[in-house]
Design a protein around this motif. Structure first.
Motif, PDB file in Angstrom:
ATOM      1  N   VAL A 229      -3.820   1.747  14.178  1.00 57.79           N
ATOM      2  CA  VAL A 229      -4.794   0.666  14.056  1.00 57.79           C
ATOM      3  C   VAL A 229      -5.679   0.687  15.293  1.00 57.79           C
ATOM      4  O   VAL A 229      -5.184   0.599  16.424  1.00 57.79           O
ATOM      5  N   THR A 382      -6.433  -7.253  -5.254  1.00 51.84           N
ATOM      6  CA  THR A 382      -5.736  -7.387  -3.973  1.00 51.84           C
ATOM      7  C   THR A 382      -6.712  -7.258  -2.803  1.00 51.84           C
ATOM      8  O   THR A 382      -6.382  -7.603  -1.671  1.00 51.84           O
ATOM      9  N   GLU A 384      -7.568  -4.513  -1.556  1.00 52.01           N
ATOM     10  CA  GLU A 384      -7.248  -3.288  -0.821  1.00 52.01           C
ATOM     11  C   GLU A 384      -8.298  -2.221  -1.095  1.00 52.01           C
ATOM     12  O   GLU A 384      -8.561  -1.886  -2.240  1.00 52.01           O
ATOM     13  N   ASN A 386     -10.245   1.616   0.337  1.00 58.66           N
ATOM     14  CA  ASN A 386     -10.121   2.827   1.141  1.00 58.66           C
ATOM     15  C   ASN A 386     -11.439   3.557   1.101  1.00 58.66           C
ATOM     16  O   ASN A 386     -12.175   3.463   0.113  1.00 58.66           O
ATOM     17  N   ILE A 410      -8.603   2.221   5.751  1.00 63.02           N
ATOM     18  CA  ILE A 410      -8.100   1.318   4.711  1.00 63.02           C
ATOM     19  C   ILE A 410      -7.993  -0.099   5.251  1.00 63.02           C
ATOM     20  O   ILE A 410      -7.956  -0.323   6.458  1.00 63.02           O
ATOM     21  N   THR A 456      -7.160   0.046   9.993  1.00 64.38           N
ATOM     22  CA  THR A 456      -6.138   1.093   9.899  1.00 64.38           C
ATOM     23  C   THR A 456      -6.812   2.437   9.675  1.00 64.38           C
ATOM     24  O   THR A 456      -7.539   2.628   8.696  1.00 64.38           O
TER      25      THR A 456
ATOM     26  N   ALA B 188      -0.066  -8.751  -6.214  1.00 66.03           N
ATOM     27  CA  ALA B 188       0.218  -7.350  -6.522  1.00 66.03           C
ATOM     28  C   ALA B 188      -0.341  -7.029  -7.899  1.00 66.03           C
ATOM     29  O   ALA B 188      -0.442  -7.913  -8.760  1.00 66.03           O
ATOM     30  N   LEU B 385      -4.912   6.144   0.632  1.00 70.13           N
ATOM     31  CA  LEU B 385      -4.303   4.815   0.513  1.00 70.13           C
ATOM     32  C   LEU B 385      -3.168   4.903  -0.506  1.00 70.13           C
ATOM     33  O   LEU B 385      -3.352   5.405  -1.603  1.00 70.13           O
ATOM     34  N   GLU B 401       2.706  -1.277   1.179  1.00 74.22           N
ATOM     35  CA  GLU B 401       1.304  -1.060   0.798  1.00 74.22           C
ATOM     36  C   GLU B 401       0.448  -1.003   2.054  1.00 74.22           C
ATOM     37  O   GLU B 401       0.945  -1.169   3.167  1.00 74.22           O
ATOM     38  N   ARG B 402      -0.866  -0.765   1.869  1.00 74.23           N
ATOM     39  CA  ARG B 402      -1.817  -0.605   2.975  1.00 74.23           C
ATOM     40  C   ARG B 402      -1.332   0.445   3.993  1.00 74.23           C
ATOM     41  O   ARG B 402      -1.371   0.235   5.201  1.00 74.23           O
ATOM     42  N   ILE B 403      -0.870   1.539   3.462  1.00 77.80           N
ATOM     43  CA  ILE B 403      -0.580   2.688   4.317  1.00 77.80           C
ATOM     44  C   ILE B 403      -1.388   3.866   3.788  1.00 77.80           C
ATOM     45  O   ILE B 403      -1.843   3.848   2.641  1.00 77.80           O
ATOM     46  N   THR B 404      -1.585   4.860   4.633  1.00 76.13           N
ATOM     47  CA  THR B 404      -2.112   6.128   4.125  1.00 76.13           C
ATOM     48  C   THR B 404      -1.040   7.191   4.312  1.00 76.13           C
ATOM     49  O   THR B 404      -0.242   7.131   5.258  1.00 76.13           O
ATOM     50  N   GLY B 444       0.190   3.176   9.175  1.00 71.02           N
ATOM     51  CA  GLY B 444       0.467   1.832   8.684  1.00 71.02           C
ATOM     52  C   GLY B 444       0.073   0.817   9.725  1.00 71.02           C
ATOM     53  O   GLY B 444      -1.091   0.624  10.015  1.00 71.02           O
ATOM     54  N   LYS B 445       1.082   0.185  10.354  1.00 76.10           N
ATOM     55  CA  LYS B 445       0.736  -0.791  11.380  1.00 76.10           C
ATOM     56  C   LYS B 445       1.106  -0.259  12.757  1.00 76.10           C
ATOM     57  O   LYS B 445       1.780   0.757  12.870  1.00 76.10           O
TER      58      LYS B 445
END
Lengths: 460, 445
Positions: A229, A382, A384, A386, A410, A456, B188, B385, B401-404, B444-445
């Protein structure tokens, strides 16, 4: 294309079972595409797309029937099929047509259908030569040009009977740089609602070739982008894809009207940082995403979506308007007669702000400078999203350090809009194709250089 | 079909009289029906009939191209003139040639198809019932993005001036439902799909159950810490990745330096666990056909056999250049390209549960997004993603979620540890089982 008397018969047939609105969309589109690869002119393909779609509403229920056979019998048969799907309804009166032609032939200097393919091919050769001359590491150049002349007729039971002509041209160059072990790519793709005068007024094929070549060679010598991040500075032009994905789609009636979007029922609220003003403008003369009227025959508009952070408008088509009890914003668009129209973006951009571009990078610490972007996607439910970074640079302690590749960005739309902490002074637009429920359509994205305080970064 | 064959006769005749030496027509026509249920009622309903034709032909040995969906009095003249203009500009060193066809074509094994027996009303009822079951399954599912039932049928004719005359027809259904679940501030979305040729056998219960399970299990998903993770891509996520990079197996791309597999035939390009099939004769396959788009007979082949690249996919032009015979993978898309048919990892022995046990710790990825942007077919690089689950002790744990996930497809082929037994085709030719791809970078984070 279709005489008013026949159009009237079709609309009458379509509403015979109680439909309270009917519309006929007729299209005849001539297109040509050329491609050059491996140093040689390759394929030239000339196409004609022809057909019609009939849409009937009963309240907020929509029926759509389309065909490429525009004979009287076939169209009346389609109208019958549409009517058969309606079970009871208020019906409607078919108002007398107010016939109009909104095409503006004076806007186009060299109509694509009047220009020989051989003349178009010269532009591809010029781009190829310039890209190859840029570096010995360029092992492949593909150049393409595509133009189209789309004639449309849109009429409906409310008295609309309007014809228009849309003319578009787009030039594309993609390159591959290789060291024998790895390949990297670069590309450029400028276009406009113009004829062949595109090359006199806007596009220099050699410059496009060099741009794409420089990008591929730069990425061949780039390191993998770090993961994590970080603050991200996104450059002007195609960088605007961040707004298109992170927010634009979620402001379309397509998702707002159903209460699916994360921005549903939020008019008047601050959904973005106060430095963000965003506009969707279908009226910019010659812009790639502009049309005189939308695909439901409504005049296009210049629509402010977000004003200093506050949500002020959604993009609304006719059916979305019925669901939301709001007026159409001239945002009904479709790829062709084979798609029912829905609310779509046109030329969407973050307006110019007041921040200094050099300062944005100098004060960002460590992070990513995304100079050129690829496409992206979003899940409006959502939020979300990318999108891909085509050309990126790592910034160390406020200084651009080295090129990085393979990154995507993302996040969640509602989150990222609030994290935009700088908006630069020079807005630039760029061309793209946007895919959604009503097909693939030309749009501009745009913005000045902006900074997102944390995002991110998907590297490796 | 009589009317269109008369049109094609006239077109081929006009082409010949106007100096086009050899010519070929591809014609396709079809009908489709689609209904979407949303919020308990029919939200949209679409019916279409469509046809389109493409003409290619040689002038001075160079190929030209044109297409139309208008069949009026102007169409024949426009097509022939366009082909001549196009041919005059074609400078490619390797030219396509119109083909008289093969002596024998394989027979496709017949599969049951009930689509002509299912009327509009049954499809409407299926869509409504699918949505209703999803909405009634759990209070957290308050909305859907629709339940769709879609059917389409089509016929393709390939005829040319060398006497070739081939035809194929097919019809398929696709049905899916997209629930949205909310719990507090968490949202979701889910998706479950069925496609095939026997619509009467579709169970709204099963499909709804799958969608509900999928969406509820994703609620409250969070990113994981950035780092390197062992990753299994579930069959649907792996299918999406394979479809994105399937072009690297095209000899056409390889000959243009657009694939790094150029000249790699006979070399190990993948892990020994990988055998990749292109099977145009697959029973019930969505891309099954006895002939390809230039009239060559098709055949089944392993493109990768236990890790070794045995062949790239060819049409007649790329095969001639490479000094081999065509693999029957010609695909017309404007010009004549190369594309896979039914293309898939040959399934292994273990099911997904056994693969998870074997992995023990890592991530199961169930969905990847934005492959048109975050994956580069030229370099093989991808950063996508993704969502899925943390796996601990071989069990699915919290949703992610919200990861690559990021890597390079050429390297992924080499690092594959296991290929699962759960091969699925999501309504198109390219399919996949779940695959343990080894270690990938996760942001991710």
């Amino acid at each position: 294309m279709i005489q008013p008397a026949l159009a009237r018969d079709i609309l009458a047939r379509a509403t015979a079972t109680g439909g309270d609105f009917a519309e006929l969309f007729v299209e005849d589109r001539r297109s040509q595409s050329l491609s050059l690869k491996s140093n040689h002119m390759d394929t030239v393909s000339t196409g004609r797309r022809h057909g019609a779609g009939i849409r009937v509403f009963s309240g907020t229920q929509a029926i759509y029937v389309h065909t490429n056979d525009t004979s009287r019998e076939a169209l009346l048969d389609c109208a019958s099929k549409a009517a058969a799907a309606i079970t009871g309804g208020a019906g409607c009166e078919i108002l007398p047509f107010n016939e109009a032609d909104v095409s503006r032939p004076e806007e186009i200097i060299l109509l694509p259908t009047d220009v020989r393919a051989a003349r178009k091919a010269e532009k591809l050769r010029a781009a190829n030569a310039a890209a190859r001359a840029f570096s010995g590491e360029i092992v492949q150049v593909s150049a393409g040009f595509a133009d189209s002349v789309q004639d449309v007729l849109i009429c409906n039971t409310e008295g609309l009977f309007v014809t228009d002509r849309r003319v578009r041209s787009r030039f594309m160059v993609s390159t591959v740089a290789s060291d024998g072990k790895e390949n990297q790519s670069g590309s450029a793709g400028p276009g406009a609602s113009m004829g062949f005068e595109l090359f006199d007024q806007r596009v220099d094929p050699e410059e496009c070739g060099r741009f794409a070549a420089r990008q591929a060679v730069t990425m061949l010598h780039a390191e993998s982008c770090p993961s994590g991040v970080y603050p991200v500075v996104i450059d002007s032009g195609f960088g605007g894809v961040i707004f298109h994905e992170a927010c634009g789609h979620s402001l379309e009636a397509t998702s707002v009207a159903y209460g699916i979007s994360e921005f549903s029922n939020r008019l008047g609220e601050m959904i973005a940082s106060p430095c963000v003003t965003a506009i969707d403008d279908g009226t910019i003369q010659h812009a790639w995403g502009s049309t005189h009227i939308d695909d439901e025959g409504m005049p296009t508009t210049c629509l402010t979506l977000i004003e200093n952070g506050k949500l002020v408008n959604y993009m609304i088509d006719k059916l979305g308007g019925r669901r939301m009890n709001m007026a159409s914003t001239g945002s009904g668009r479709r790829e062709s007669y084979a798609w029912a129209p829905t609310s779509r973006m046109r030329n969407t951009y973050i307006a110019a702000g007041q921040d200094d571009e050099a300062e944005m990078i100098a004060t960002m610490g460590d992070g990513l400078y995304a100079k050129d972007m690829g496409g992206g996607s979003v899940n409006p439910a959502t939020g979300e999203f990318n999108f891909a970074v085509k050309e990126g640079y790592w910034v160390k302690d406020g200084k651009i350090s080295h090129p990085v590749r393979g990154a995507s960005l993302i996040g969640r739309g509602s989150d990222v809009l609030l994290k935009i902490d700088r908006v630069g002074r020079t807005m630039v637009q760029a061309q793209g194709m946007c895919g959604s429920l009503s097909g693939s359509i030309p749009v501009n994205v745009g913005q000045p250089m902006i900074r997102v305080s944390s995002l991110t970064v998907g590297g490796r | 079909m009589t009317a269109i064959n008369t049109f094609i006769d006239q077109l081929l005749d006009t082409a010949r009289r106007c100096g086009v030496e050899t010519a070929e027509v591809s014609y396709s026509e079809g009908e489709s029906f689609s209904v979407k249920a949303m919020s308990g009622r029919i939200d949209s309903y679409e019916v279409s009939s469509s046809s389109g034709l493409s003409l290619r032909g040689t002038v001075g040995g160079k190929m030209g191209y044109a297409t139309t969906s208008a069949f009026d009095s102007e169409a024949i003249g426009q097509l022939v003139e366009a082909v001549k203009e196009s041919a005059a500009l074609n400078e490619a060193e390797d030219q396509d040639e119109i083909y008289a066809g093969d002596e024998h074509y394989p027979q496709l094994e017949a599969v049951p198809n009930d689509l002509s027996e299912v009327g509009a009303e049954s499809k409407i009822q299926l869509a409504l019932s699918l949505e209703k079951q999803v909405l009634g399954a759990d209070p957290r599912i308050a909305k859907t993005e629709g339940a769709v039932v879609d059917t389409s049928s089509g016929t393709t004719i390939l005829r040319n001036s060398m006497g070739l005359n081939l035809q194929r027809s097919d019809s398929v259904y696709t049905t899916y439902v997209m629930p949205i679940a909310k719990d507090g501030s968490a949202t979701a979305t889910g998706f479950a799909l069925s496609c095939g040729r026997e619509l009467k056998k579709v169970s709204a219960d099963d499909l709804a159950g799958k969608a509900v399970q999928e969406v509820l299990s994703q609620l409250h998903a969070e990113p994981v810490l950035s780092g390197e993770y062992r990753v299994i891509l579930r069959y649907d996520a792996m299918q999406s990745l394979l479809a994105t990079f399937s072009g690297i197996f095209s000899a056409d791309n390889a000959q243009q330096h657009l694939s790094l597999l150029v000249g790699k035939e006979g070399e190990a390009i993948a892990s020994p666990a990988v055998t990749m099939m292109d099977d145009p004769l697959l029973k019930g396959g969505f891309a099954s056909s006895p002939f390809d788009d230039e009239g060559s007979a098709t055949r089944t082949k392993a493109v990768i056999d236990h890790g070794v690249l045995t062949t790239l996919l060819h049409n007649r032009r790329t095969a001639k250049k490479a000094g081999v015979v065509t693999t029957g993978n010609a695909r017309k898309a404007g010009s004549l390209l190369v594309a896979p048919t039914n293309f898939f990892f040959r399934p292994g022995e273990k099911d997904l549960a056994a693969m998870l046990k074997e992995m023990d710790h890592g991530l199961l990825i169930t969905d990847i997004s934005g492959t048109h942007a975050g994956a580069n077919p030229i370099s093989g690089d991808f950063s996508l993603l993704s969502k899925g689950f943390v796996v601990r002790g071989g069990e699915l744990c919290e949703p992610v979620e919200r990861i690559t996930i990021a890597g390079n497809f050429y390297q992924v082929l080499k690092s594959i540890l296991a290929v699962g037994s759960d091969l699925e085709f999501p309504g198109r030719g390219i399919g996949s089982p779940s695959v343990d791809v080894g270690t990938l970078s996760v942001s991710g984070k």
